[in-house]
Design an enzyme around this catalytic site. Structure first.
Site, PDB file in Angstrom:
ATOM      1  CD  GLU A  72      -0.253  -1.713   3.045  1.00  0.00           C
ATOM      2  OE1 GLU A  72       0.517  -2.279   2.185  1.00  0.00           O
ATOM      3  OE2 GLU A  72      -0.792  -1.826   3.980  1.00  0.00           O
ATOM      4  CB  CYS A  98       1.191  -2.749   9.266  1.00  0.00           C
ATOM      5  SG  CYS A  98       2.198  -1.483   8.399  1.00  0.00           S
ATOM      6  CB  CYS A 101       0.795   0.725   5.475  1.00  0.00           C
ATOM      7  SG  CYS A 101       2.283  -0.012   5.143  1.00  0.00           S
TER       8      CYS A 101
END
Length: 145
Positions: A72, A98, A101
């Site tokens: 991402e 996560c 991100c």
């Protein structure tokens, strides 16, 4: 043959992007979309010009390979590099973001995140709700994804 939904279509493309991943610990692909138009894609891999994990091994910290940039983040960076605005976009990703991100996605203006499997960080759910970002699970199945 029945047509797949737009959501499944973009998730299938994210899965295909994951086939370019260069960290063999986990292959993840991402697609950023707005108005049913692909704005950017990404997959997890090393910094441009650096050797890939699947070639030279992993740089491990706390059980995670830190040599790679997540899918991402790479999709956000590709959009920025090419001058593509992603504000108001939607992310399709094969594994949920996560925490780091997720924070980048929120600040970049992504409004929806479709993910294929949950990946390790529950904090994103509470913060997404507070920010009005939709997190939508699209389970991985044997046939379509």
């Amino acid at each position: 043959m029945a047509r797949v939904s737009w959501e499944q279509y973009f998730m299938n493309i994210a899965k295909e992007a994951a086939t370019r991943s260069t960290c063999d610990r986990k292959h993840v692909g991402a697609v950023i979309v707005r108005d049913r138009t692909i704005l950017s894609t990404g997959y997890n891999g090393s910094i441009r010009g650096m050797p890939h994990c699947d070639e030279v091994g992993h740089l491990m910290e706390n059980g995670h390979c830190v040599a790679t940039i997540h899918a991402e983040t790479n999709a956000i960076l590709q959009a920025a590099k090419n001058g593509v605005m992603i504000d108001g976009g939607e992310l399709f990703i094969t594994a949920s973001p996560c925490w780091s991100c997720f924070k980048m996605l929120a600040n970049a203006g992504v409004k929806k995140v479709y993910y294929g499997e949950f990946y390790r960080d529950e904090r994103i759910f509470d913060v997404a709700k507070r920010l009005g970002i939709e997190l939508i699970s699209i389970p991985v199945d044997q046939k379509g994804l």
